[in-house]
Scaffold this motif. Structure first.
Motif, short mmCIF file in Angstrom:
data_model
loop_
_atom_site.label_atom_id
_atom_site.label_comp_id
_atom_site.label_asym_id
_atom_site.label_seq_id
_atom_site.Cartn_x
_atom_site.Cartn_y
_atom_site.Cartn_z
N ASP A 110 -36.42 -26.02 -23.84
CA ASP A 110 -37.06 -26.21 -25.15
C ASP A 110 -37.75 -24.93 -25.60
O ASP A 110 -37.72 -24.58 -26.79
CB ASP A 110 -38.05 -27.37 -25.10
CG ASP A 110 -39.17 -27.14 -24.08
OD1 ASP A 110 -40.33 -27.47 -24.38
OD2 ASP A 110 -38.89 -26.62 -22.98
N ALA A 111 -38.34 -24.22 -24.63
CA ALA A 111 -39.01 -22.97 -24.98
C ALA A 111 -38.01 -21.94 -25.51
O ALA A 111 -38.31 -21.19 -26.44
CB ALA A 111 -39.74 -22.42 -23.75
N VAL A 112 -36.82 -21.94 -24.92
CA VAL A 112 -35.78 -21.01 -25.38
C VAL A 112 -35.37 -21.36 -26.81
O VAL A 112 -35.26 -20.49 -27.68
CB VAL A 112 -34.54 -21.06 -24.45
CG1 VAL A 112 -33.40 -20.23 -25.02
CG2 VAL A 112 -34.91 -20.57 -23.05
N PHE A 113 -35.14 -22.66 -27.06
CA PHE A 113 -34.76 -23.09 -28.40
C PHE A 113 -35.83 -22.75 -29.42
O PHE A 113 -35.56 -22.22 -30.50
CB PHE A 113 -34.47 -24.60 -28.42
CG PHE A 113 -33.07 -24.98 -27.99
CD1 PHE A 113 -32.77 -25.23 -26.65
CD2 PHE A 113 -32.04 -25.07 -28.92
CE1 PHE A 113 -31.48 -25.57 -26.26
CE2 PHE A 113 -30.75 -25.42 -28.53
CZ PHE A 113 -30.47 -25.66 -27.20
N ARG A 114 -37.06 -23.08 -29.09
CA ARG A 114 -38.17 -22.84 -30.03
C ARG A 114 -38.36 -21.35 -30.29
O ARG A 114 -38.54 -20.93 -31.43
CB ARG A 114 -39.45 -23.44 -29.49
CG ARG A 114 -39.58 -24.93 -29.73
CD ARG A 114 -41.03 -25.35 -29.45
NE ARG A 114 -41.11 -26.38 -28.44
CZ ARG A 114 -41.21 -27.67 -28.70
NH1 ARG A 114 -41.22 -28.09 -29.95
NH2 ARG A 114 -41.29 -28.56 -27.72
N ALA A 115 -38.32 -20.58 -29.21
CA ALA A 115 -38.52 -19.13 -29.37
C ALA A 115 -37.44 -18.53 -30.27
O ALA A 115 -37.68 -17.58 -31.02
CB ALA A 115 -38.52 -18.44 -28.01
N ALA A 116 -36.25 -19.13 -30.21
CA ALA A 116 -35.15 -18.63 -31.04
C ALA A 116 -35.28 -19.08 -32.49
O ALA A 116 -34.60 -18.54 -33.36
CB ALA A 116 -33.81 -19.10 -30.46
N GLY A 117 -36.12 -20.09 -32.72
CA GLY A 117 -36.29 -20.57 -34.09
C GLY A 117 -35.65 -21.92 -34.37
O GLY A 117 -35.49 -22.31 -35.53
N PHE A 118 -35.28 -22.64 -33.32
CA PHE A 118 -34.74 -23.99 -33.48
C PHE A 118 -35.88 -25.00 -33.54
O PHE A 118 -36.89 -24.86 -32.85
CB PHE A 118 -33.85 -24.36 -32.28
CG PHE A 118 -32.38 -24.11 -32.49
CD1 PHE A 118 -31.86 -22.82 -32.44
CD2 PHE A 118 -31.51 -25.16 -32.73
CE1 PHE A 118 -30.51 -22.59 -32.62
CE2 PHE A 118 -30.15 -24.95 -32.90
CZ PHE A 118 -29.64 -23.65 -32.85
N GLU A 119 -35.70 -26.05 -34.34
CA GLU A 119 -36.57 -27.23 -34.25
C GLU A 119 -36.12 -28.00 -33.01
O GLU A 119 -34.92 -28.15 -32.77
CB GLU A 119 -36.39 -28.13 -35.48
CG GLU A 119 -36.82 -27.49 -36.79
CD GLU A 119 -36.42 -28.34 -37.98
OE1 GLU A 119 -35.89 -27.78 -38.95
OE2 GLU A 119 -36.62 -29.57 -37.94
N TRP A 120 -37.09 -28.51 -32.25
CA TRP A 120 -36.80 -29.27 -31.02
C TRP A 120 -37.25 -30.70 -31.25
O TRP A 120 -38.44 -30.94 -31.47
CB TRP A 120 -37.55 -28.63 -29.85
CG TRP A 120 -37.36 -29.29 -28.51
CD1 TRP A 120 -38.27 -30.08 -27.87
CD2 TRP A 120 -36.23 -29.20 -27.65
NE1 TRP A 120 -37.76 -30.49 -26.66
CE2 TRP A 120 -36.50 -29.96 -26.50
CE3 TRP A 120 -34.99 -28.53 -27.74
CZ2 TRP A 120 -35.61 -30.09 -25.43
CZ3 TRP A 120 -34.10 -28.65 -26.68
CH2 TRP A 120 -34.41 -29.43 -25.54
N ARG A 121 -36.33 -31.65 -31.25
CA ARG A 121 -36.61 -33.00 -31.72
C ARG A 121 -36.66 -34.05 -30.62
O ARG A 121 -36.27 -33.81 -29.49
CB ARG A 121 -35.50 -33.39 -32.71
CG ARG A 121 -35.43 -32.53 -33.96
CD ARG A 121 -36.71 -32.63 -34.78
NE ARG A 121 -36.54 -32.09 -36.12
CZ ARG A 121 -36.11 -32.81 -37.15
NH1 ARG A 121 -35.82 -34.09 -37.01
NH2 ARG A 121 -35.99 -32.25 -38.34
N GLU A 122 -37.10 -35.24 -31.03
CA GLU A 122 -36.93 -36.45 -30.20
C GLU A 122 -35.48 -36.88 -30.31
O GLU A 122 -34.75 -36.43 -31.18
CB GLU A 122 -37.84 -37.57 -30.73
CG GLU A 122 -39.31 -37.24 -30.71
CD GLU A 122 -39.88 -37.08 -29.31
OE1 GLU A 122 -39.28 -37.65 -28.36
OE2 GLU A 122 -40.89 -36.37 -29.15
N SER A 123 -35.06 -37.79 -29.40
CA SER A 123 -33.62 -38.06 -29.35
C SER A 123 -33.15 -39.16 -30.29
O SER A 123 -33.89 -40.09 -30.62
CB SER A 123 -33.20 -38.38 -27.91
OG SER A 123 -33.24 -39.76 -27.70
N GLY A 124 -31.90 -39.03 -30.69
CA GLY A 124 -31.28 -40.01 -31.57
C GLY A 124 -30.01 -39.40 -32.15
O GLY A 124 -29.70 -38.24 -31.88
N CYS A 125 -29.30 -40.16 -32.94
CA CYS A 125 -28.06 -39.67 -33.55
C CYS A 125 -28.36 -38.64 -34.63
O CYS A 125 -27.59 -37.71 -34.86
CB CYS A 125 -27.25 -40.82 -34.13
SG CYS A 125 -26.76 -42.04 -32.88
#
Lengths: 211, 468
Positions: free
Chosen positions: B393-408
């Motif tokens: 998650d830290a990698v995703f966030r640091a790259a600028g991705f939103e990190w979400r709860e799960s679902g379709c």
């Protein structure tokens, strides 16, 4: 379920292949836990120029005066592919369609049609092209569908056979309540279970709590 | 003549042959989600009938629940709350276990079922969801149905099915760098058409498939339905057995040996025959991406859009022209270098821990391009937690991705969140239909690595060209 023996009506053509159930009933149009209230959402993204305000797109086939009141759909190959949503059939049925004629159907969609009294009539590609051309040329785009003889009759004397599995034909002709029919076999099903479950008990663990 | 893997599972579950030539098949597990499952249970109960075996069913909330942190059942989608609440009441009335929004096991049904060990070799599994075939990766016979068929299965524990024919797709050789299961299935559909599997149960086999992880096999089987197949499945092997060890619904210690011995029998007999076979050389598969509005509209990343004028007939020409027009592309246009507005990593196709690792390997130390909206939705709450434990998650966030709860989530648009109209999205999902991800949204299906590379580049990119 209402039975289907024969039907005559206006046939509207939507000839492109691979029309998916997202196109037939966009997810956004599945607004409640119900099998009804879906007709207005049928082909919503194609049928309206403004989906929210329901402003008709005059170029869409179902909005053309010639095809108003259509109860038969002439569709391209693999009609109803994609999502399993039975809402696609419920929407078509509620809008007024009783029969869809196509070279092929998405498998889940096809099964959903049978269970809702909508006939998915599979015709061969060459016959389909001839029929589509005849409908296009004809002053009145009328078709007659006969499920007893499995024939579609159209303009210019065209008669085309269609196919569907025997069990599906029976279900439509008789308006069968499929669940009611199978429930009569519960003794047989439970006898199967009594052998199957002890033989492979690992398939049936249940109620395991969240860790 | 010997039996195929498919024959064996089919025959073991055949209750009786019906007069019309179809078979009454016993269904071991029925999975439900709020979008199509509530109506099935509700319809059953309203008819005055009962669920035959509530313990053999499981429901999850995955489709229209939001994925932003702190989500509740008050969904962004108008009317979404009703779907969730009706699912709660229907499953409660029927005695069916429900993995609700805040359950630690919650997630996308086809991520959760294998994760919990419900999807097992030799099991028959149905769900009113077209991507049920995903679970065939575990050697299960798993297929999607409509709500009415689901209702029938809930009432009788069976379905009447006309046996599909058997197709084996053999992938041989080794995948090149940057080539994944997602590319394999897109390659198959683009070369054999979105109807190529119609009427078939498709077994994916060959050394390339054996070399895939179990999660990667799920990606492969997931899109069998986009190939028009009745289902997809892979023969279970040691990787599958190892995957299942210790999972809550998998065989317990006392049952393990007997189960594995049974599972080892789930393979094609030496003299089994298929109705049709397709052979694919893994070396021929490149990172693949879709350009149009059907999964069959796909090309190698270095490829170009087709020219409608070259199409066989007028309807095909019109369809291609329409697809290009919708996607804002012209004939002969290169895919690589096409600017994107958004990147989405998620869905039952590619949202498991290995998918997130693959994307993270590309994103690590890099940033999403300016102006690109990037969203990652882990496939289940356990996936999310495992990913966080690994620091993904830290990698995703640091790259600028939103990190979400799960679902379709934004695999599809049901009136809740969606990508901006006409935006071009690189996405790990399974359908690029018109308006699927939002009004006018232009979806390009690809692998997690390709989507991650494209997010960084701000345009469709070949992951192989990035420094490793």
């Amino acid at each position: 379920m209402e039975s289907f023996v024969s039907h005559s009506g206006i046939a509207a053509p939507l000839l492109q292949a691979n029309i998916d159930t997202d196109a037939i009933i966009p997810s956004r149009e599945m607004k409640s836990v119900s099998k009804t209230g879906l007709a207005a959402g049928l082909f919503a993204n194609w049928r309206y120029t403004d989906v929210d305000r329901r402003i008709d797109n005059p170029d869409f086939v179902l909005n053309q005066p010639r095809y108003r009141g259509a109860t038969i759909l002439l569709a391209g190959a693999n009609f109803g592919c994609g999502s399993s949503r039975e809402h696609a059939v419920w929407a078509l049925r509620e809008f007024g369609f009783r029969c869809i004629v196509a070279p092929s159907f998405g498998a889940i969609f096809r099964g959903n049609c049978i269970r809702n009294g909508v006939l998915p009539a599979t015709v061969d590609e060459a016959g389909f092209d001839t029929l589509a051309a005849a409908i296009d040329r004809s002053p009145k785009p009328d078709l007659a569908v006969d499920l007893v003889r499995c024939l579609v009759s159209g303009p210019q004397g065209i008669v085309l056979p269609f196919t569907l599995p025997a069990e599906d034909r029976d279900m439509l002709l008789e308006g069968l309540d499929e669940i009611g029919v199978t429930l009569k076999r519960m003794t047989q099903i439970e006898a199967f279970e009594a052998l199957h479950k002890p033989r492979r008990p690992w398939l049936f663990r249940s109620r395991v709590a969240a860790s | 003549m010997g039996e195929t893997l498919f024959d064996k599972i089919w025959n073991r579950h055949a209750v009786t042959e019906l007069a019309d030539g179809s078979t009454l098949i016993y269904v071991d597990r029925i999975l439900l989600h709020e979008r199509t499952g509530a109506i099935a249970v509700k319809s059953l109960l309203e008819a005055g009938r009962q669920v035959h075996a509530p313990d053999q069913a499981l429901a999850v909330i995955d489709h229209i629940v939001d994925t932003f942190p702190g989500r509740t059942d008050k969904t962004l989608m108008p009317g979404g709350t009703e779907f969730i609440r009706e699912t709660r009441s229907a499953t409660r009335l029927a005695g069916i276990e429900l993995l609700d929004i805040d359950d630690a096991r919650q997630g996308i049904v086809h991520v959760v079922s294998p994760e919990l060990g419900i999807a097992q070799p030799g099991a028959t599994i149905i769900c009113p969801d077209s991507h049920t075939c995903t679970q065939g990766a575990l050697g299960a016979l798993a297929w999607g149905v409509g709500s009415s068929e689901c209702e029938h299965a809930l009432a009788t524990q069976t379905l009447a099915v006309r046996k599909p024919r058997a197709l084996r797709v053999l992938f041989e050789g080794e995948l090149g760098y940057g080539v994944t299961a997602k590319d394999m299935i897109l390659h198959l559909i683009s070369t054999h058409g979105a109807s190529g599997g119609a009427g078939f149960a498709v077994e994916f086999a060959g050394e390339t498939v054996s070399a895939l992880s179990v999660e990667a096999r799920m990606t492969l089987c997931n899109m069998a339905v986009e190939f028009a197949a009745w289902t997809g499945l892979c023969a279970p092997d040691e990787k599958v057995f190892d995957y299942l060890v210790g999972r809550p619904y998998a065989p317990d210690a006392s049952q393990w040996e007997a189960a594995v011995a049974d599972w080892r029998s789930l393979r094609n007999d030496d003299d089994a025959a298929f109705d049709h076979e397709i052979h694919i050389d893994a070396a021929a598969i490149a990172p693949t991406i879709t350009w149009g509005t059907s999964p069959q509209h796909a090309t190698a990343i270095s490829g170009r859009t087709p020219d409608p004028a070259a199409a066989a007939d007028p309807v095909a020409r019109q369809t291609l022209a329409r697809a290009l027009d919708y996607m804002g592309l012209v004939p002969g246009q290169a895919l690589e270098g096409l600017p994107i507005d958004a990147a989405f990593i998620g869905s039952c196709t590619n949202s498991r821990v290995s998918d997130l690792r693959a994307a993270a390997d590309v994103l690590r130390g890099r940033r999403v391009a300016e102006g690109v909206r990037a969203v990652c939705v882990p496939g289940s709450t356990p996936v999310k937690i495992a990913a966080e434990a690994e620091g993904l998650d830290a990698v995703f966030r640091a790259a600028g991705f939103e990190w979400r709860e799960s679902g379709c989530s934004m695999c599809f648009f049901a009136g809740g969140e969606h990508f901006a109209a006409q935006s071009r999205v690189a996405t790990t999902t399974n359908r690029n239909f018109e308006n699927r991800q939002g009004p006018g949204v232009r979806s390009h299906l690809a692998s997690p690595a390709t989507v991650a590379a494209s997010a960084i580049a701000g345009q469709i990119a070949d992951v192989r060209k990035l420094a490793r």
